[in-house]
Write an enzyme that holds these catalytic residues in place. Structure first.
Site, mmCIF file in Angstrom:
data_model
loop_
_atom_site.group_PDB
_atom_site.id
_atom_site.type_symbol
_atom_site.label_atom_id
_atom_site.label_comp_id
_atom_site.label_asym_id
_atom_site.label_seq_id
_atom_site.Cartn_x
_atom_site.Cartn_y
_atom_site.Cartn_z
ATOM 1 N N SER A 1 0.455 -1.292 0.000
ATOM 2 C CA SER A 1 0.071 0.297 0.710
ATOM 3 C C SER A 1 0.941 1.501 -0.094
ATOM 4 O O SER A 1 1.500 1.234 0.864
ATOM 5 C CB SER A 1 -0.823 -0.361 1.359
ATOM 6 O OG SER A 1 -2.430 0.359 0.874
ATOM 7 N N GLU A 2 0.472 2.118 -1.391
ATOM 8 C CA GLU A 2 1.936 3.271 -1.305
ATOM 9 C C GLU A 2 1.504 4.031 0.555
ATOM 10 O O GLU A 2 3.232 5.120 -0.074
ATOM 11 C CB GLU A 2 1.323 3.667 -2.698
ATOM 12 C CG GLU A 2 0.382 4.404 -3.160
ATOM 13 C CD GLU A 2 -0.594 3.802 -3.431
ATOM 14 O OE1 GLU A 2 -0.414 2.557 -3.945
ATOM 15 O OE2 GLU A 2 -1.080 4.878 -4.289
ATOM 16 N N ASN A 3 1.030 4.304 0.710
ATOM 17 C CA ASN A 3 0.572 5.017 2.008
ATOM 18 C C ASN A 3 1.684 4.578 2.744
ATOM 19 O O ASN A 3 1.496 4.978 4.388
ATOM 20 C CB ASN A 3 -0.444 5.423 2.203
ATOM 21 C CG ASN A 3 -1.598 3.816 2.765
ATOM 22 O OD1 ASN A 3 -1.207 2.824 1.947
ATOM 23 N ND2 ASN A 3 -2.417 4.667 3.915
ATOM 24 N N SER B 1 8.192 4.227 0.870
ATOM 25 C CA SER B 1 7.284 3.901 0.017
ATOM 26 C C SER B 1 7.701 3.968 -1.426
ATOM 27 O O SER B 1 6.972 3.238 -2.215
ATOM 28 C CB SER B 1 5.616 3.930 0.523
ATOM 29 O OG SER B 1 4.789 3.295 -0.585
#
Lengths: 232, 219, 232, 219
Positions: free
Chosen positions: B45-47, B87
């Site tokens: 999850s890029e967060n 990330s």
């Protein structure tokens, strides 16, 4: 140990003036500095440039600052949850600089790290590349992007100590650590403020050197945008 | 024609053992539900999370734990948390093996548009530009045509571009197609009850149809 | 969960061949991958390029690889503790690329992060700048430096899990996390290998995505270069 | 003439409350012992620690905890650990307020040489080039002359440069001097028993002497 503690959000934001460049940690409404935003709303500010991955929602977070017309310009990657934002943008009342999320994160890191510019493949061939220097490395094209800094950076952590060391929780970490490095003055609000020496030095995400002021916030709403559940 | 669930199911068959995968918002998020249980994969999850788990039960909801679509999530066993710069370092550095995302348009050169409709919709690109510029393998989940029947598989994208020469495979409600390295779509499979002719008529970009095109089978 | 476990150092380094580019974590002798270095010494390798902040000492660490003439080129920032190194260098037997420590760290981070080049002020006006592009940003001069990658990166952590997640201890962290990101194949040796799920996701320094092979090392000597003590 | 301890003591007087400080190897490391106890400062070690504590007692030695000089150390209260890239991000980004380091030569323009003697000694620059290119305030601890009596405060450095226009203040065994923004050394203080004439004769670079030059006093 250098002590950074201030009493509350009002004291922390005391010297923020109109036309400043501000950074706000958070992804959506997750990990945003709720107390600092509330304190800024109490001040008579206009012409702000706000750097934040998102722009809050209509009635929470940076959305409230937009509604109060405090913001001249937003620098963000995604603003899809905010109708007032979209209205101000399409009507030309609000300047917006939309930046790929990874480029935004890296530009902030670079700003804090004394790197004036770097190359990234994100945005090559798109309108993001317009006016930017392009260069080929090993057969692939890249854009040059510049470091970003702010007059004030507002970050929200889970735990912090009086020396300014911060630990974040879950995905509320997101943009907070980079922004802490890129503020000329970085203000950290934390859910729990502990004496210096209480946190394991090996668990610290943001070393205190980056934090000029810290206080224990309160009344965290932590609003959820997309409440999704599994059945048992 | 495939519904959204079937598109997700079909894409899930592309997943390989040991992959690190980033799933975009919408249909791509559904793919997680259909990855075969014998495969070991990790969802990014890029967060700031590697190892997305299932959605939480009501008593496990944590507002400090969300995915890139702002949905509440849990962490899988062996997961790791990090900040947004780390990330995208991971994404940009090519460490994520597979990116699955939605699109408004895809061109026969593999260009993708999914972030802006001029004068109408400006949500921003989020992490999509970084993802499509960096991933080695990009699969798009999309409808073959717009609501008014216009093909979304085009010679050239008409909307602002998100990334160029990046899409490798497309799964639509009508078909599975490869984007060829030299340009052009190659028809691989058709949805149950959909004819090759219908796909040909609804694909504006150059379409290669070779031999018998199998129909997808779902349980 | 993807399992990365291998049996031991010998299995981990099985496919390292001559003329490879290798990275080794560690600062001085602190946090070096002792087991991997020993396993490499057992192999018949030559022509290696080694990227490491230091070059070990005469009888330990990378110093042993130098003595065995396995190394064609060193890329380092400081090599002051190694007489054999200095001898090979001054005699021209060894190629050496000396790089400012911060530039070395950032080049490795950039290599792992898909950033082909960035600008830094370190080295402006010095021989480090020779042949490099210079550019002014906001009135200050900077050099362009490029990302670095390696065929294999060898890192040493304190704890690791079977998914490849790593936690370092003290200042033994140093170059290890960046190098983990920059190896085409990254091999981690850890003092304690635990099942995936045993480590707090919020405490992990290197996410498992960067690690292709992991094993529990043994017989750590952890040699101290400058033993300094206070009286009680 | 000052001995090494006195040079360190004199430099310690330059430290201000609330500063984050990086100390180089040698005399600079000694400065830590003489920082007034009423000042709150944090010492940075570029190998990944903010908050260097005293050297450990024999039973507290930890090989995984060293400073940039490879000496065993302890951690002060409220310290933080990080990797080398984050450490130099901190340095390069200007977050460290004061850097104290040794030098072989300093020029009247504030250039410094301390990493290489061609054909003779090649230890490498370590973190020095990053430090001198980034810090706002750089104080050099050094001997005024080489062993054979040659001045080390020069018009131009003869050895390979570590950084240009960066040194702000110099404390030698003979004197305390500022490096003026427009170039040139300005004599501020002389060591006990050392005359202005001696300092003038032993300083090759342009030296400004204005008014009475006080003699340093040590307890």
């Amino acid at each position: 140990m250098i002590t950074k503690t201030v009493k509350n959000a009002a004291e922390a934001v005391r010297d923020v003036v109109s036309d400043s460049v501000l950074m706000f940690g958070g992804f959506g409404l997750c990990g945003i500095p709720e107390n600092c935003i509330q304190a800024l709303l109490q001040k008579d500010l206009t012409g702000l440039t706000c750097i934040s991955n998102n722009a809050g929602v209509d009635d929470f977070g940076i959305g409230l600052m937009l509604k109060k017309r405090m913001v001249k310009k937003m620098i963000s990657s995604y603003v899809g949850e905010n109708a007032e934002f979209e209205r101000q943008l399409l009507s030309g009342e609000l300047e917006v600089d939309l930046i790929p999320q990874g480029t935004l994160a890296e530009r902030i890191r670079a700003g804090g790290a004394g790197i004036p510019a770097f190359f990234t493949p994100a945005g090559v061939g798109t309108e993001v590349a317009e006016g930017k220097e392009m260069r080929e490395f090993d057969g692939k094209m890249y854009l040059m992007e510049k470091g970003l800094r702010a007059d004030f950076a507002f970050v929200k952590a889970w735990k912090g100590d009086t020396a300014g060391n911060l630990i974040f929780k879950g995905t509320a970490r997101n943009f907070n650590p980079m922004m802490a490095t890129a503020g000329k003055i970085t203000i950290a609000e934390v859910e729990e403020l502990v004496p210096a020496g209480s946190l394991d030095p090996n668990h610290i995400h943001t070393p205190g050197i980056y934090v000029q002021r810290i206080f224990q916030g309160g009344d965290y709403e932590k609003r959820i945008e997309q409440r999704t559940v599994s059945k048992e | 024609m495939l519904d959204k669930t079937q598109i997700a199911k079909r894409i899930a068959r592309e997943v390989k053992n040991g992959q690190y995968i980033n799933l975009g918002i919408g249909i791509p998020t559904l793919v997680a539900n259909y990855i075969p249980e014998n495969l070991e994969v990790v969802l990014q999850s890029e967060n700031g999370l590697l190892g997305i788990g299932p959605f939480p039960t009501e008593d496990k909801i944590d507002p400090d734990l969300i995915n890139a679509g702002k949905q509440t999530i849990t962490m899988a066993k062996g997961s790791a948390l990090f900040n947004s710069a780390d990330s995208f370092a991971m994404i940009r550095g090519g460490h994520v093996h597979l990116t699955i995302l939605g699109a408004m348009e895809v061109s026969e050169k593999g260009d993708i548009s999914n972030w802006k409709i001029p004068g109408k919709m400006v949500k921003g690109m989020g992490g999509a530009m970084d993802l499509v510029a960096s991933a080695d393998n990009i699969i798009v989940a999309m409808q073959h045509c717009s609501k008014d029947g216009q093909s979304k598989l085009l010679k050239e994208c008409s909307l602002p571009i998100t990334g160029i020469n990046c899409v490798k495979k497309i799964v639509t409600d009508l078909a599975v197609l490869d984007v060829l390295p030299e340009g052009g779509f190659k028809l691989l499979e058709r949805a149950p009850g959909v004819s090759v002719e219908e796909i040909v008529s609804k694909t504006e970009g150059r379409l290669l149809v070779e031999g018998e095109i199998p129909e997808m089978v779902f349980d």
